[in-house]
Design an enzyme around this catalytic site. Structure first.
Site, PDB file in Angstrom:
ATOM      1  N   SER A  13       0.339  -1.411  -0.329  1.00 46.37           N
ATOM      2  CA  SER A  13       0.047   0.198   0.126  1.00 46.37           C
ATOM      3  C   SER A  13       0.920   1.484  -0.253  1.00 46.37           C
ATOM      4  O   SER A  13       1.920   1.117   0.385  1.00 46.37           O
ATOM      5  CB  SER A  13      -0.581  -0.288   1.535  1.00 46.37           C
ATOM      6  N   ASP A  14       0.053   1.991  -0.151  1.00 47.61           N
ATOM      7  CA  ASP A  14       0.700   3.661  -0.375  1.00 47.61           C
ATOM      8  C   ASP A  14       0.212   4.621   0.515  1.00 47.61           C
ATOM      9  O   ASP A  14      -1.489   4.426  -0.556  1.00 47.61           O
ATOM     10  CB  ASP A  14       1.910   4.094  -2.010  1.00 47.61           C
ATOM     11  N   THR A  15      -0.266   5.368   1.265  1.00 54.07           N
ATOM     12  CA  THR A  15      -0.709   7.100   1.046  1.00 54.07           C
ATOM     13  C   THR A  15      -0.147   8.061   1.008  1.00 54.07           C
ATOM     14  O   THR A  15       1.030   8.360   1.228  1.00 54.07           O
ATOM     15  CB  THR A  15      -1.272   6.463   2.615  1.00 54.07           C
TER      16      THR A  15
END
Length: 193
Positions: A76-78
């Site tokens: 994931s990446d935010t």
């Protein structure tokens, strides 16, 4: 019996984030943690949501050669967006101060992309949440940075920390997405994967 107990795969969370680890554990999912350093560089022409998706999928490619038929990898990446500007993790204390000053008194968006990868398929999605900050004083920003050292967080803050308690007026969307892991959507994606 856990609703996800029908998943007979080895689930791998590719994240150093204690927040993501905690939230996935609280879903009742058994998983292992694997991490690799990935240079988070993306093509400049990408739109905001595409940046988060690109980075989440880029992280997955680092692990793909090592996956077995029994693995499901979660990456994931935010990112934090103020208008069209993408705000990443701060480089240093001054950068963190400037980021929080820019977010102060404004609405911004937090976009988290998640990618599920197995040897045979991949599924990516993103969740966007609007966050409204009150106007923060320099003293409040300094206090938060000095006490919480938010240098590993996109936008230089954690909603679950002091700044979230005193600084956020409202959010529209998922609270957990702002923490960096949209739990409901991850649950649904795992259930269908």
């Amino acid at each position: 019996m856990n609703p996800l107990s029908h998943i007979k795969k080895n689930i791998i969370l590719a994240s150093k984030s204690p927040r993501r680890q905690h939230l996935l554990k609280d879903l009742g999912v058994d998983f292992e943690i694997r991490t690799k350093e990935v240079e988070e560089v993306y093509p400049p022409e990408l739109e905001r949501e595409q940046v988060a998706l690109f980075l989440s999928e880029l992280k997955a490619t680092a692990f793909t050669p090592d996956l077995t038929d029994n693995d499901i990898l979660i990456t994931s990446d935010t990112i934090v967006c103020l208008g069209d500007r993408i705000i990443g993790k701060p480089k240093d204390r001054d950068d963190a101060f400037n980021m929080l000053s820019d977010l102060s008194g404004n609405k911004h968006e937090v976009i988290t992309a998640v990618t599920l990868t197995s040897k045979s398929k991949q599924h990516s999605f993103f969740v966007e949440t609007e966050v409204y900050f009150k106007t923060l004083s320099n003293f409040e920003i300094d206090y938060y940075i000095n006490k919480y050292q938010p240098f590993d967080k996109a936008g230089s803050y954690g909603i679950q920390e002091w700044i979230g308690y005193i600084g956020i007026e409202k959010i529209v969307g998922s609270y957990f997405n702002v923490m960096g892991f949209p739990v409901k959507e991850v649950y649904e994606a795992l259930d269908e994967f």
